[in-house]
Design a protein around this motif. Structure first.
Motif, PDB file in Angstrom:
ATOM      1  N   GLU A 281       0.843  -1.191   0.000  1.00 41.20           N
ATOM      2  CA  GLU A 281       0.000   0.000   0.000  1.00 41.20           C
ATOM      3  C   GLU A 281       0.881   1.245   0.000  1.00 41.20           C
ATOM      4  O   GLU A 281       0.427   2.332   0.298  1.00 41.20           O
ATOM      5  CB  GLU A 281      -0.916  -0.002   1.238  1.00 41.20           C
ATOM      6  CG  GLU A 281      -1.913  -1.163   1.239  1.00 41.20           C
ATOM      7  CD  GLU A 281      -2.693  -1.293   2.542  1.00 41.20           C
ATOM      8  OE1 GLU A 281      -2.494  -0.488   3.453  1.00 41.20           O
ATOM      9  OE2 GLU A 281      -3.509  -2.226   2.627  1.00 41.20           O
ATOM     10  N   GLY A 282       2.159   1.041  -0.308  1.00 42.35           N
ATOM     11  CA  GLY A 282       3.101   2.155  -0.282  1.00 42.35           C
ATOM     12  C   GLY A 282       3.087   2.945  -1.577  1.00 42.35           C
ATOM     13  O   GLY A 282       2.311   2.657  -2.487  1.00 42.35           O
ATOM     14  N   GLY A 283       3.958   3.912  -1.674  1.00 38.96           N
ATOM     15  CA  GLY A 283       3.967   4.794  -2.841  1.00 38.96           C
ATOM     16  C   GLY A 283       4.929   4.327  -3.912  1.00 38.96           C
ATOM     17  O   GLY A 283       5.187   3.127  -4.070  1.00 38.96           O
ATOM     18  N   THR A 284       5.490   5.294  -4.626  1.00 38.39           N
ATOM     19  CA  THR A 284       6.349   5.010  -5.761  1.00 38.39           C
ATOM     20  C   THR A 284       7.595   4.223  -5.360  1.00 38.39           C
ATOM     21  O   THR A 284       8.033   3.338  -6.067  1.00 38.39           O
ATOM     22  CB  THR A 284       6.746   6.348  -6.417  1.00 38.39           C
ATOM     23  OG1 THR A 284       5.539   7.058  -6.679  1.00 38.39           O
ATOM     24  CG2 THR A 284       7.484   6.140  -7.709  1.00 38.39           C
TER      25      THR A 284
ATOM     26  N   ARG B  86       1.254  -3.640 -11.252  1.00 36.10           N
ATOM     27  CA  ARG B  86       2.613  -3.102 -11.358  1.00 36.10           C
ATOM     28  C   ARG B  86       3.534  -4.125 -12.006  1.00 36.10           C
ATOM     29  O   ARG B  86       4.383  -3.790 -12.828  1.00 36.10           O
ATOM     30  CB  ARG B  86       3.152  -2.756  -9.962  1.00 36.10           C
ATOM     31  CG  ARG B  86       2.657  -1.420  -9.463  1.00 36.10           C
ATOM     32  CD  ARG B  86       3.307  -1.079  -8.150  1.00 36.10           C
ATOM     33  NE  ARG B  86       2.385  -0.327  -7.296  1.00 36.10           N
ATOM     34  CZ  ARG B  86       2.675   0.103  -6.098  1.00 36.10           C
ATOM     35  NH1 ARG B  86       3.852  -0.136  -5.578  1.00 36.10           N
ATOM     36  NH2 ARG B  86       1.792   0.786  -5.391  1.00 36.10           N
ATOM     37  N   GLY B 104      -3.135   9.878  -6.287  1.00 38.23           N
ATOM     38  CA  GLY B 104      -1.845   9.404  -5.771  1.00 38.23           C
ATOM     39  C   GLY B 104      -1.573   7.951  -6.090  1.00 38.23           C
ATOM     40  O   GLY B 104      -0.431   7.563  -6.333  1.00 38.23           O
ATOM     41  N   GLN B 107       0.297   7.225  -9.348  1.00 41.23           N
ATOM     42  CA  GLN B 107       1.661   7.708  -9.566  1.00 41.23           C
ATOM     43  C   GLN B 107       2.733   6.611  -9.719  1.00 41.23           C
ATOM     44  O   GLN B 107       3.628   6.754 -10.541  1.00 41.23           O
ATOM     45  CB  GLN B 107       2.059   8.725  -8.481  1.00 41.23           C
ATOM     46  CG  GLN B 107       1.101   9.911  -8.351  1.00 41.23           C
ATOM     47  CD  GLN B 107       0.730  10.558  -9.692  1.00 41.23           C
ATOM     48  OE1 GLN B 107       1.592  10.761 -10.539  1.00 41.23           O
ATOM     49  NE2 GLN B 107      -0.552  10.862  -9.883  1.00 41.23           N
ATOM     50  N   PRO B 108       2.670   5.503  -8.951  1.00 41.32           N
ATOM     51  CA  PRO B 108       3.721   4.482  -9.137  1.00 41.32           C
ATOM     52  C   PRO B 108       3.792   3.941 -10.567  1.00 41.32           C
ATOM     53  O   PRO B 108       4.893   3.744 -11.082  1.00 41.32           O
ATOM     54  CB  PRO B 108       3.318   3.373  -8.151  1.00 41.32           C
ATOM     55  CG  PRO B 108       2.567   4.083  -7.080  1.00 41.32           C
ATOM     56  CD  PRO B 108       1.826   5.180  -7.774  1.00 41.32           C
ATOM     57  N   ALA B 111       5.335   6.695 -12.712  1.00 41.12           N
ATOM     58  CA  ALA B 111       6.768   6.871 -12.443  1.00 41.12           C
ATOM     59  C   ALA B 111       7.606   5.797 -13.128  1.00 41.12           C
ATOM     60  O   ALA B 111       8.742   6.060 -13.525  1.00 41.12           O
ATOM     61  CB  ALA B 111       7.014   6.850 -10.936  1.00 41.12           C
ATOM     62  N   GLY B 389       2.406  12.017  -2.508  1.00 38.83           N
ATOM     63  CA  GLY B 389       3.672  11.782  -1.815  1.00 38.83           C
ATOM     64  C   GLY B 389       3.450  10.821  -0.664  1.00 38.83           C
ATOM     65  O   GLY B 389       2.330  10.451  -0.367  1.00 38.83           O
ATOM     66  N   GLU B 390       4.526  10.423  -0.035  1.00 38.03           N
ATOM     67  CA  GLU B 390       4.429   9.504   1.099  1.00 38.03           C
ATOM     68  C   GLU B 390       4.807  10.219   2.380  1.00 38.03           C
ATOM     69  O   GLU B 390       5.844  10.869   2.425  1.00 38.03           O
ATOM     70  CB  GLU B 390       5.355   8.306   0.891  1.00 38.03           C
ATOM     71  CG  GLU B 390       4.773   7.237  -0.011  1.00 38.03           C
ATOM     72  CD  GLU B 390       3.573   6.530   0.593  1.00 38.03           C
ATOM     73  OE1 GLU B 390       3.641   6.133   1.769  1.00 38.03           O
ATOM     74  OE2 GLU B 390       2.562   6.404  -0.098  1.00 38.03           O
ATOM     75  N   ASP B 395      -4.004   8.128   3.921  1.00 38.90           N
ATOM     76  CA  ASP B 395      -3.584   7.181   4.964  1.00 38.90           C
ATOM     77  C   ASP B 395      -3.551   7.859   6.328  1.00 38.90           C
ATOM     78  O   ASP B 395      -3.998   7.309   7.328  1.00 38.90           O
ATOM     79  CB  ASP B 395      -2.181   6.620   4.647  1.00 38.90           C
ATOM     80  CG  ASP B 395      -2.228   5.587   3.528  1.00 38.90           C
ATOM     81  OD1 ASP B 395      -3.305   5.015   3.311  1.00 38.90           O
ATOM     82  OD2 ASP B 395      -1.182   5.380   2.875  1.00 38.90           O
TER      83      ASP B 395
END
Lengths: 319, 430
Positions: A281-284, B86, B104, B107-108, B111, B389-390, B395
């Motif tokens: 569930e994390g980001g890039t 992914r 958001g 974005q992965p 990127a 962003g993280e 969350d």
């Protein structure tokens, strides 16, 4: 001289002939070891090495971006709120371990002693207590979350119908009750394990020792604590290590009971869940950060396990 | 000697078996997307397992108009979809077209250059409103990576039969709403089936009840410009406004999960359900006898705006894999997905609001939801605008709002949790 030769030769001959008879060709040994080794290498060593390597890079989705050095480690340890969630989750693992040791293993010992002293229905109860073993922790978690549901669960319904209205709590929704409930549900599932190990260990202790203690005037309780229990220490050691591994690797049960957030206010958040959130569930940069976190968790658990093992070994020797 | 030889052979045999078993099956993807003889099969991946039959019907329209092209909808479990996608997008064995998450969560894949920018490929995107396109935009380059497919709007869904039984009508004012809640409470009906343990629902419920307190889009603009924050009074007050409804969430609300809340509502034990418009189809399926209605929360007395705001956001978009061997055909398909023909089929078959401009939902409640949203739209701030962003504000809000409703934190502490997390990466536009 001759005698000496004879003395020297005989065992050598015996050794050689015994070696000939028992020696298994290296190829066969390799054939039997290879599948396990291959699986171990593929499922443990390769991912571990990969995680270690990946943790040193920045990631953009599934593309490796650049060398990060210890950047990912710095990121997960300093970024709010992840940096504060790591020690909290570790602390919950420790509490879970302590609670499990206190409840699951002491009750397991109690059940083993009861069954050992009353062999009638021993098989039946052994089977009954070990049955939950066969169910996947995920299913156990979902079943218990249904049972404990404040709106539809039978547990609160029964509590209300017998007049215990104030006991009918949202068990998995209150931060104060969630972790104890997790410990109890986990104990419900695995209590058969320590029970069986203790039962086997009790069976291995000579009856005469306790009889001698009884003749010397020791009460049954005294005979248990002074004679039986010290002899059970190797079993305690095994169970402690197994419980430790289980408690620090816990993921499925707590996920089913509290979701990936770790229950109300993160009261059940453990390292396994934290890793899951970071990785899935994390980001890039999820791959880089989760790899670093995985290595950190590995080092912490490995360190703990070594210390625990040393302590238990020392205790076993002194007993 | 013989046994040793057999031993070596056995070892080699085992090794060969292991290697064979572990080697990837390279032909897997080739058969899925065949391109021979003028026949093209396009795989569309998605996270909606319940929509397979509907998509079959929708894509039949495209196949009829484009002989030689077959479109297959391949769904995965929603919780596992992002991870599978992914990996799938990284080579030719993956999808040709894929449902992409919005904001958001998009974005992965942007990127990693896994999806094709569509600005110059799909002309019809120019007709989509900017707020809708924001959900399909790459933050780093500002390009659009998907054709938006569904808008989700947030409302209070109510059970018409319970309202009739207690003589209630959709409230016009905040006071009316609280009075209706009280009437139901007194009659031992749970007024609001609110989800608490599944924390992702908390920011949704907060937007439904709190948007007009902080001011919706106007406040968002100030936040993006750096002139306002989550810790400023309007936003903190919006948390308190929302929490004022907690006495009406049922006696055991702290343990109420999303599925519990849905069951409370569909079984008739609760009169209302604060949630997204996607619930309408779910509720109708769970209990076809339910007569449903929706209303939007009127502004409370201390609200920043006097209008009844309706929060909404883009659910997702259809993007084209950069590794697809059928990229041209895939681009043709997403071009069609931006047309009113697709939009109408989408809303008719899936009972959702199509993101294609000008498409009118045939479902009465969906049409009502869309009209209300278009009249007074409000952003889903934490999910849509502070999630690139993280850690994401979404969350952080899920955690903070959970601690707030459980009584662990004050409204200020919950707001501070969000702001502190976002401050680590957010750059105001001015």
């Amino acid at each position: 001289m001759v005698r000496a030769d004879a003395v020297e030769t005989r065992p050598r001959l015996r050794r050689r002939s015994a070696g000939r008879l028992n020696r298994t060709p290296a190829g066969w040994i390799a054939a039997f070891c290879l599948p396990a080794l291959a699986l171990y290498g593929l499922l443990i060593i390769v991912p571990l090495g990969t995680a270690f390597y990946y943790g040193f890079f920045w990631w953009e989705g599934t593309q490796r971006a650049g060398f990060a050095g210890l950047g990912n480690y710095q990121e997960i340890l300093t970024r709010y709120p992840l940096g504060t969630e790591i020690p909290t989750a570790l602390w919950h693992n420790v509490l879970f371990f302590v609670g499990t040791m206190a409840i699951q293993n002491t009750v397991g010992l109690g059940l083993a002693v009861l069954l050992y002293r009353n062999p009638r229905f021993k098989r039946f109860f052994q089977t009954v207590f070990s049955l939950p073993y066969l169910i996947s922790p995920l299913i156990v978690g979902y079943i218990w979350s249904l049972l404990l549901s404040p709106n539809f669960g039978p547990i609160n319904y029964v509590l209300r119908s017998v007049g215990l209205e104030s006991w009918a709590l949202p068990w998995l929704g209150e931060p104060t009750t969630a972790l104890p409930v997790l410990v109890l549900v986990n104990a419900w599932q695995w209590i058969g394990g320590p029970m069986l190990i203790f039962l086997a260990a009790l069976g291995g202790i000579p009856q005469e020792l306790e009889e001698a203690a009884a003749l010397d005037g020791a009460s049954p309780a005294r005979a248990f604590w002074s004679v039986r229990f010290p002899l059970l220490m190797p079993a305690v050691g095994v169970i402690t290590v197994l419980t430790f591994i289980g408690c620090f690797n816990i993921f499925d049960l707590v996920y089913a009971l509290g979701g990936s957030d770790g229950g109300p206010g993160g009261a059940m958040d453990v390292l396994g869940l934290l890793y899951y959130r970071t990785a899935f569930e994390g980001g890039t940069n999820a791959i880089g950060e989760s790899s670093a976190l995985a290595m950190l968790i590995f080092v912490v658990i490995f360190g703990f396990a070594i210390v625990l093992e040393r302590l238990l070994r020392r205790r076993e020797v002194t007993q | 000697m013989i046994s040793r030889r057999y031993g070596v052979l056995a070892a080699l045999g085992t090794l060969a078996l292991v290697i064979t078993a572990c080697s990837p099956s390279a032909s897997e993807g080739e058969s899925d997307t065949s391109n021979g003889g003028g026949e093209t099969t396009l795989e569309v991946w998605g996270w909606r397992q319940e929509d397979v039959a509907a998509y079959e019907k929708i894509f039949q329209l495209y196949e009829d108009a484009n002989p030689g092209v077959t479109v297959e909808y391949v769904p995965y479990k929603a919780e596992e979809y992002d991870t599978i996608l992914r990996t799938g997008l990284s080579d030719q064995n993956g999808p040709d077209v894929a449902q992409l998450r919005s904001y958001g969560l998009l974005q992965p894949v942007v990127a990693s250059d896994s999806v094709v920018p569509l600005d110059d490929e799909v002309d019809a995107l120019a007709d989509f409103p900017t707020e809708v396109l924001d959900g399909a935009r790459g933050v780093a380059d500002g390009q659009i990576y998907g054709v938006p497919f569904a808008l989700q709007t947030l409302h209070v869904i109510y059970n018409q039969a319970i309202f009739d039984e207690h003589g209630l009508t959709p409230p016009e004012t905040w006071e009316d709403m609280i009075a209706a809640f009280t009437t139901l409470n007194d009659a031992d009906v749970v007024p609001l089936a609110a989800t608490v343990t599944d924390t992702w629902m908390l920011p949704i419920q907060h937007e439904i009840f709190g948007a007009s307190t902080y001011g919706g889009s106007d406040y968002l603009e100030q936040m993006l410009a750096g002139a306002a924050t989550f810790t400023d009074r309007p936003w903190v007050d919006s948390l308190t406004t929302w929490n004022e409804t907690s006495p009406f969430w049922g006696s055991q609300y702290k343990g109420t999960s999303y599925t519990d809340a849905q069951a409370l509502f569909t079984s008739g034990q609760a009169a209302m359900f604060p949630g997204g418009v996607w619930e309408l189809a779910v509720f109708a399926q769970a209990n076809p006898d339910l007569e449903l209605g929706i209303f939007n929360v009127p502004p409370p007395p201390q609200a920043a705006v006097s209008e009844t705001l309706v929060p909404g956001y883009l659910d997702g978009s259809f993007g084209v894999s950069a590794n697809s061997p059928n990229q041209e055909a895939a681009l043709d398909l997403v071009r069609w997905m931006a047309t009113p023909e697709f939009g109408q089929a989408f809303t008719d078959e899936l009972r959702q609001i199509s993101a294609v401009p000008g498409v009118e939902p045939s479902d009465e409640l969906l049409a009502q939801a869309l009209d209300a949203y278009l009249a007074n739209p409000s952003p889903y701030v934490t999910y849509a605008y502070f999630s690139s962003g993280e850690p994401t504000a979404w969350d952080l809000a899920s955690e903070g709002l959970s601690n707030f409703v459980l009584g662990q934190w004050s409204a200020e502490e919950a707001a501070d949790h969000i702001q502190r997390g976002v401050d680590q990466w957010f750059e105001p536009t001015q």
